[in-house]
Scaffold this active site. Structure first.
Site, PDB file in Angstrom:
ATOM      1  N   PHE A 146       0.833  -1.200   0.000  1.00 57.43           N
ATOM      2  CA  PHE A 146       0.000   0.000   0.000  1.00 57.43           C
ATOM      3  C   PHE A 146       0.869   1.251   0.000  1.00 57.43           C
ATOM      4  O   PHE A 146       1.855   1.322   0.735  1.00 57.43           O
ATOM      5  CB  PHE A 146      -0.870   0.070   1.262  1.00 57.43           C
ATOM      6  CG  PHE A 146      -1.892  -1.016   1.390  1.00 57.43           C
ATOM      7  CD1 PHE A 146      -3.197  -0.824   0.954  1.00 57.43           C
ATOM      8  CD2 PHE A 146      -1.568  -2.228   1.986  1.00 57.43           C
ATOM      9  CE1 PHE A 146      -4.151  -1.814   1.095  1.00 57.43           C
ATOM     10  CE2 PHE A 146      -2.516  -3.228   2.135  1.00 57.43           C
ATOM     11  CZ  PHE A 146      -3.810  -3.014   1.694  1.00 57.43           C
ATOM     12  N   ASP A 147       0.485   2.231  -0.790  1.00 56.84           N
ATOM     13  CA  ASP A 147       1.009   3.576  -0.596  1.00 56.84           C
ATOM     14  C   ASP A 147       0.395   4.088   0.708  1.00 56.84           C
ATOM     15  O   ASP A 147      -0.716   3.690   1.062  1.00 56.84           O
ATOM     16  CB  ASP A 147       0.598   4.456  -1.781  1.00 56.84           C
ATOM     17  CG  ASP A 147       0.905   5.923  -1.546  1.00 56.84           C
ATOM     18  OD1 ASP A 147       2.047   6.229  -1.170  1.00 56.84           O
ATOM     19  OD2 ASP A 147       0.000   6.751  -1.721  1.00 56.84           O
ATOM     20  N   LYS A 148       1.091   4.964   1.433  1.00 54.95           N
ATOM     21  CA  LYS A 148       0.532   5.469   2.697  1.00 54.95           C
ATOM     22  C   LYS A 148      -0.407   6.651   2.481  1.00 54.95           C
ATOM     23  O   LYS A 148      -1.604   6.579   2.760  1.00 54.95           O
ATOM     24  CB  LYS A 148       1.638   5.874   3.679  1.00 54.95           C
ATOM     25  CG  LYS A 148       1.077   6.421   5.009  1.00 54.95           C
ATOM     26  CD  LYS A 148       2.161   6.849   5.963  1.00 54.95           C
ATOM     27  CE  LYS A 148       2.609   8.277   5.732  1.00 54.95           C
ATOM     28  NZ  LYS A 148       1.646   9.316   6.138  1.00 54.95           N
TER      29      LYS A 148
ATOM     30  N   LYS B 118      10.136   2.682  -4.649  1.00 54.82           N
ATOM     31  CA  LYS B 118       8.901   1.899  -4.538  1.00 54.82           C
ATOM     32  C   LYS B 118       8.866   0.802  -5.604  1.00 54.82           C
ATOM     33  O   LYS B 118       8.415  -0.313  -5.342  1.00 54.82           O
ATOM     34  CB  LYS B 118       7.675   2.813  -4.676  1.00 54.82           C
ATOM     35  CG  LYS B 118       7.433   3.714  -3.472  1.00 54.82           C
ATOM     36  CD  LYS B 118       6.116   4.471  -3.605  1.00 54.82           C
ATOM     37  CE  LYS B 118       5.870   5.360  -2.403  1.00 54.82           C
ATOM     38  NZ  LYS B 118       4.588   6.078  -2.471  1.00 54.82           N
TER      39      LYS B 118
END
Length: 661
Positions: free
Chosen positions: A352-354, A536
């Site tokens: 997940f991206d935050k 990422k």
């Protein structure tokens, strides 16, 4: 060997090819007529004294109606230069007639045509779930032009037109609210169960068509349903470019993308079909080595041909993919084809991206800590007086947070407000000097004492951004802000864990401490902080090598490279976002995480149904072929089992349409 349902390109309506004097259900009526004539002809054979040609005439009628569409498609396929094994069902029926087995041949064509008519009807049900999307937006809109209200087709709407949407009616175009306020039911587009409050923009004359980040409270989508209030909406997308139009286009394209199982069945058929044809040819020659007439060898070969035709195999995966994609679209999830539908259900790790995915994406006032001897309201008056004159995101968050706690709190205006880049702000309030900012602001003013330093360090270790307030020569308190976790995040992650997702990893550009503070609150299993976009991508590649398959959940913009590297890229809040719709394999149309467990659960069910269908289709062929070769089963039982298995896999796939969240 494909069923007629498999002869069409996925995404086309089968009804189009089977229209006729009875409309789209002509094939079904022809099949019923074939069965009625067959039954009458067979029944008359038991009546003594009747000419046998009467029964024969009825059998010929059964042949005509039962074989009409099979013959029509066989001719069309020959014209196109393609060869479909189903055409050999026609050959089998003709062969049965040549051998004098007219009743058996008529039974084959009756059951074959009835089975296909029912397949087309069943698959049309799945397609109607997708076609229903096209009917969400109304065909006309009430538009204000030259000071007059007029009703025009939505295709004629221009960018900048202002349309009037009456209470409890559908929104005809994508736009921004320029007058009125109320709630709008966005479930048809985003899957949100609760209506969303909308209010007008502050500048209705502005051109919003080119703007990418219009706040959700101002934006509306074609096909959503207005609530209790009349609204005026400025059009920002033409009908063909609306979110609903793009969604329909992408869903139809998704149907044509083959899943891994479909690719496997295609490869299997390329080997299986020639093998069956060779076997049928050899069985036709069996009379040369076995003491039996040619008619018996030929009849057995035709029986094997019917038994070995894997129509159920051909339709088993496409029907499940079609139903799964349709059900997902109804739930506000766009799945771009069979591959992501199957891959999603086999995941064990999700990254997940935050910011904006697991969190709200904007800072929120989390702590108000006045020091001893300072009244809380006075402390907040000082902070609000200064911060309300700044347009910095942290300043806005402080003012909004104070107003939430004390809606009636007022303060005199601060004066001589001056920003200090990267540190904070200085001002005068009530004739006294105010300094508001981070630790760096006070470094050249003696810094912080140990107890204050420890307090700040503790807050920052918990993921907070700290703001110190210094008034009239002394520190009067601390404000802390944080990009807080989404309300639904903890529950969603617990659901994912229950579904068998073993690793839930947060990838963030924030520092490790901030990431871990959010992770501990919501149940993330691992945090990777201080990541640049290229980091990422590397992180996703590493996770992919560790877990075999990994999904990346993000906003579809900053996270596009990482999403592209993942097995399944999942975009949040894709409604209205071109980039998210284009880059993601799966798009959650609403800006809510709740769609993720639904999508994974649906994918798991789809994978299960596809496996069941494969076992059914291959199992029936594996049993029937030996039985027909040995002469235990004839054409009649073979076609019953053949069509029965095909219908079974189609109706099994349709169960996905009623999958519950």
């Amino acid at each position: 060997m494909e069923s007629n349902a498999g002869n069409h390109k996925e995404g086309e309506s089968h009804d189009d090819g089977h229209g006729g004097i009875f409309g789209p259900n002509t094939e079904l009526y022809f099949a019923i007529l074939s069965g009625a004539l067959l039954g009458a002809g067979y029944g008359l054979t038991f009546v003594g004294g009747l000419n046998t040609w009467i029964s024969m005439g009825l059998y010929f009628g059964a042949y005509f109606f039962g074989g009409f569409f099979t013959t029509k498609e066989a001719v069309e396929n020959v014209r196109k230069g393609t060869f479909e094994i189903d055409s050999l069902m026609l050959v089998a029926a003709i062969g049965a007639g040549i051998l004098g087995e007219w009743a058996e041949g008529a039974l084959l064509l009756f059951l074959f045509s009835l089975g296909h008519a029912l397949e087309h009807y069943a698959l049309a049900r799945a397609r109607k779930s997708i076609e229903a999307l096209a009917n969400l937006a109304p065909p006309v809109a009430l538009v204000k032009r030259d000071g007059k209200e007029q009703e025009i087709p939505v295709e004629q709407l221009e960018l900048g037109d202002v349309i009037i949407v009456k209470p409890n009616s559908k929104v005809p175009a994508d736009g921004v609210l320029v007058k009125g306020e109320g709630s709008v039911n966005q479930a048809p587009i985003t899957g949100e169960s609760v209506p969303v409050d909308k209010k007008a923009v502050s500048d209705p004359d502005r051109d919003y068509a080119a703007e990418k980040n219009i706040p959700a409270e101002h934006r509306v989508f074609a096909g959503t349903i207005n609530g209790y209030a009349a609204l005026e909406i400025k059009v920002i997308r033409k009908a063909e470019d609306s979110t609903i139009a793009r969604l329909i286009k992408l869903v139809n394209e998704a149907e044509q993308q083959k899943s891994p199982t479909q690719l496997f069945t295609d490869r299997f058929e390329k080997i299986f079909v020639p093998s069956v044809l060779i076997l049928v040819g050899l069985l036709c020659l069996a009379f040369l080595v076995v003491d039996e007439p040619f008619s018996k060898s030929f009849y057995r070969a035709m029986s094997v041909l019917v038994a070995a035709s894997p129509c159920a195999l051909a339709i088993s995966t496409p029907s499940a993919v079609l139903s799964g994609v349709a059900r997902a679209a109804r739930g506000g999830v766009l799945v771009k084809g069979g591959k992501p539908l199957e891959d999603l259900g086999s995941l064990e790790a999700v990254a997940f991206d935050k910011t904006g995915t697991l969190t709200e994406g904007k800072p929120k006032l989390t702590n108000i800590l006045p020091f001893e001897g300072t009244d809380e309201k006075q402390f907040l008056q000082v902070a609000m007086a200064v911060e309300k004159q700044s347009d910095h995101p942290l300043a806005k968050a402080i003012v909004n947070g104070i107003k939430e706690k004390y809606p009636d709190l007022t303060a005199i205006d601060a004066s001589k407000v001056k920003g200090i880049v990267g540190k904070g702000v200085s001002a005068e309030y009530d004739g006294k000097t105010v300094l508001i900012g981070n630790k760096a602001l006070f470094e050249d003013k003696g810094g912080l004492d140990k107890s204050l330093e420890d307090q700040v360090a503790k807050l920052e270790a918990e993921g907070n951004t700290t703001i110190l307030v210094h008034f009239d020569g002394k520190f009067i308190g601390i404000l802390s802000l944080m990009d807080v976790a989404r309300e639904e995040a903890k529950g969603v992650l617990a659901e994912l864990q229950a579904l068998g997702i073993k690793q839930m990893i947060m990838l963030t550009g924030d520092n490790q401490q901030v990431g871990e503070a959010v992770a501990n609150e919501i149940g993330i299993t691992k945090v990777m902080g201080n990541l640049m976009p290229e980091d990422k991508v590397a992180a996703v590649e590493k996770l992919d090598s560790q877990h075999g398959k990994v999904a990346m959940v993000g906003d579809g913009v900053n996270d596009a490279p990482a999403m592209a590297k993942s097995t399944v890229g999942i975009a949040m809040g894709a409604a209205g976002s071109d980039v998210a719709l284009e880059t993601a394999d799966i798009a959650l149309m609403g800006d809510k995480l709740e769609g993720l467990p639904f999508a994974i659960g649906l994918s798991r069910r789809a994978r299960s149904i596809i496996k069941q269908n494969l076992w059914i289709s291959l199992g029936v062929v594996a049993v029937l072929v030996p039985l027909t070769i040995l002469g235990v089963a004839s054409i009649g039982p073979a076609v019953i089992a053949h069509e029965g298995s095909t219908l079974l896999v189609v109706f099994n796939a349709l169960r996905l349409l009623i999958y519950k969240k």
